[in-house]
Design a protein around this motif. Structure first.
Motif, PDB file in Angstrom:
ATOM      1  N   THR A 121       0.709  -1.137  -0.076  1.00 32.18           N
ATOM      2  CA  THR A 121      -0.214  -0.068  -0.032  1.00 32.18           C
ATOM      3  C   THR A 121       0.889   1.492   0.122  1.00 32.18           C
ATOM      4  O   THR A 121       0.507   2.320  -0.611  1.00 32.18           O
ATOM      5  CB  THR A 121      -0.923   0.091   1.077  1.00 32.18           C
ATOM      6  N   TYR A 122       1.841   1.300   0.794  1.00 30.09           N
ATOM      7  CA  TYR A 122       2.688   2.420   1.075  1.00 30.09           C
ATOM      8  C   TYR A 122       4.188   2.387   0.223  1.00 30.09           C
ATOM      9  O   TYR A 122       4.893   3.020   0.748  1.00 30.09           O
ATOM     10  CB  TYR A 122       2.993   2.883   2.537  1.00 30.09           C
ATOM     11  N   TRP A 123       4.275   1.577  -0.669  1.00 31.56           N
ATOM     12  CA  TRP A 123       5.639   1.593  -1.229  1.00 31.56           C
ATOM     13  C   TRP A 123       6.118   2.831  -1.893  1.00 31.56           C
ATOM     14  O   TRP A 123       7.362   3.116  -1.795  1.00 31.56           O
ATOM     15  CB  TRP A 123       5.780   0.382  -2.327  1.00 31.56           C
ATOM     16  N   PRO A 124       5.190   3.781  -2.499  1.00 35.19           N
ATOM     17  CA  PRO A 124       5.811   4.885  -2.942  1.00 35.19           C
ATOM     18  C   PRO A 124       6.487   5.693  -2.093  1.00 35.19           C
ATOM     19  O   PRO A 124       7.499   6.300  -1.992  1.00 35.19           O
ATOM     20  CB  PRO A 124       4.445   5.677  -3.488  1.00 35.19           C
ATOM     21  N   ALA A 125       5.747   5.771  -0.662  1.00 36.01           N
ATOM     22  CA  ALA A 125       6.216   6.674   0.471  1.00 36.01           C
ATOM     23  C   ALA A 125       7.562   6.256   1.052  1.00 36.01           C
ATOM     24  O   ALA A 125       8.436   6.808   1.270  1.00 36.01           O
ATOM     25  CB  ALA A 125       5.226   6.676   1.743  1.00 36.01           C
ATOM     26  N   VAL A 126       7.709   4.786   1.158  1.00 39.34           N
ATOM     27  CA  VAL A 126       8.781   4.091   1.575  1.00 39.34           C
ATOM     28  C   VAL A 126      10.007   4.412   0.487  1.00 39.34           C
ATOM     29  O   VAL A 126      11.066   4.660   1.015  1.00 39.34           O
ATOM     30  CB  VAL A 126       8.606   2.528   1.580  1.00 39.34           C
ATOM     31  N   ALA A 127       9.632   4.462  -0.789  1.00 40.56           N
ATOM     32  CA  ALA A 127      10.620   4.839  -1.728  1.00 40.56           C
ATOM     33  C   ALA A 127      11.272   6.300  -1.570  1.00 40.56           C
ATOM     34  O   ALA A 127      12.389   6.264  -1.743  1.00 40.56           O
ATOM     35  CB  ALA A 127      10.186   4.488  -3.123  1.00 40.56           C
ATOM     36  N   ILE A 128      10.320   7.180  -1.558  1.00 38.59           N
ATOM     37  CA  ILE A 128      10.530   8.631  -1.238  1.00 38.59           C
ATOM     38  C   ILE A 128      11.363   8.756   0.079  1.00 38.59           C
ATOM     39  O   ILE A 128      12.384   9.548   0.179  1.00 38.59           O
ATOM     40  CB  ILE A 128       9.261   9.496  -1.453  1.00 38.59           C
ATOM     41  N   ALA A 129      11.058   8.078   0.931  1.00 35.40           N
ATOM     42  CA  ALA A 129      11.764   8.386   2.209  1.00 35.40           C
ATOM     43  C   ALA A 129      13.308   7.929   2.036  1.00 35.40           C
ATOM     44  O   ALA A 129      14.221   8.368   2.862  1.00 35.40           O
ATOM     45  CB  ALA A 129      10.924   7.609   3.402  1.00 35.40           C
ATOM     46  N   LEU A 130      13.490   6.457   1.270  1.00 39.41           N
ATOM     47  CA  LEU A 130      14.898   6.054   1.129  1.00 39.41           C
ATOM     48  C   LEU A 130      15.673   7.035   0.247  1.00 39.41           C
ATOM     49  O   LEU A 130      16.727   7.281   0.463  1.00 39.41           O
ATOM     50  CB  LEU A 130      14.709   4.745   0.396  1.00 39.41           C
ATOM     51  N   VAL A 131      14.879   7.566  -0.738  1.00 38.36           N
ATOM     52  CA  VAL A 131      15.863   8.302  -1.542  1.00 38.36           C
ATOM     53  C   VAL A 131      16.175   9.714  -0.691  1.00 38.36           C
ATOM     54  O   VAL A 131      17.314  10.060  -0.800  1.00 38.36           O
ATOM     55  CB  VAL A 131      14.840   8.787  -2.824  1.00 38.36           C
ATOM     56  N   LEU A 132      15.142  10.260   0.037  1.00 40.42           N
ATOM     57  CA  LEU A 132      15.467  11.303   0.896  1.00 40.42           C
ATOM     58  C   LEU A 132      16.546  11.269   1.960  1.00 40.42           C
ATOM     59  O   LEU A 132      17.409  12.107   2.049  1.00 40.42           O
ATOM     60  CB  LEU A 132      14.107  11.795   1.584  1.00 40.42           C
ATOM     61  N   GLY A 133      16.482   9.901   2.456  1.00 40.19           N
ATOM     62  CA  GLY A 133      17.562   9.725   3.391  1.00 40.19           C
ATOM     63  C   GLY A 133      19.069   9.632   2.731  1.00 40.19           C
ATOM     64  O   GLY A 133      20.003  10.099   3.410  1.00 40.19           O
ATOM     65  N   LEU A 134      18.922   8.903   1.610  1.00 41.85           N
ATOM     66  CA  LEU A 134      20.117   8.847   0.875  1.00 41.85           C
ATOM     67  C   LEU A 134      20.796  10.395   0.491  1.00 41.85           C
ATOM     68  O   LEU A 134      21.855  10.495   0.569  1.00 41.85           O
ATOM     69  CB  LEU A 134      19.951   8.211  -0.578  1.00 41.85           C
ATOM     70  N   VAL A 135      19.959  11.061   0.017  1.00 39.53           N
ATOM     71  CA  VAL A 135      20.408  12.860  -0.020  1.00 39.53           C
ATOM     72  C   VAL A 135      20.871  13.487   0.970  1.00 39.53           C
ATOM     73  O   VAL A 135      21.842  13.975   0.757  1.00 39.53           O
ATOM     74  CB  VAL A 135      19.006  13.511  -0.894  1.00 39.53           C
TER      75      VAL A 135
END
Length: 155
Positions: free
Chosen positions: A7-21
């Motif tokens: 259900t929330y895979w887009p939010a998890v992906a965005i959080a992961l990318v934001l964490g890497l940045v």
């Protein structure tokens, strides 16, 4: 759990990318920045170099004192500091113990080495490690060539 991720895979992906940045920014921001501009010196702008202090240059050199041998006894002692590994403090300590010549050091046997070594405090072990007896034998005999060959040039 898998339903939640689906259900929330887009939010998890965005959080992961934001964490890497953010991690990349933190690691790169802590590095020192390079100065890329050109820095001009006062001399580049035409100023004259500072004048030398002529009084210091023209004055006579200061009187030089010759170093005194630390362990040289008043009556015919040797400069024990010529033995490699035996500095002024050890020479003074040996002088207090009555050792003032190369011949005395050259005559030491194992028992005498142990007796003197026990009185050297933090310098204990230097007699055998630096082979004071062997050095003293060559210096007492006046064999500076043999000394230089085995232990290096005299200072």
């Amino acid at each position: 759990m898998t339903e939640l991720l689906q259900t929330y895979w887009p939010a998890v992906a965005i959080a992961l990318v934001l964490g890497l940045v953010i991690a990349w920014y933190v690691f790169n921001a802590s590095r020192r920045t390079r100065v890329t501009g050109t820095v001009k010196d006062v001399l580049d702008e035409g100023a004259a170099p500072a004048e030398r202090n002529k009084a210091l240059i023209d004055s006579a050199p200061a009187a030089r004192q010759e170093p005194r041998p630390a362990a040289k006894a008043a009556a015919g002692g040797d400069d024990l500091t010529r033995i490699k590994g035996l500095g002024p403090k050890l020479a003074a300590l040996l002088g207090d113990l009555g050792v003032t010549s190369f011949a005395q050091v050259a005559a030491w046997d194992d028992r005498e080495i142990e007796r003197i070594d026990a009185q050297l405090g933090r310098f204990q072990g230097r007699i055998t490690r630096d082979d004071w007896v062997g050095q003293a034998k060559l210096l007492a005999a006046g064999d500076e060539g043999g000394f230089a060959t085995k232990y290096g040039k005299l200072d």
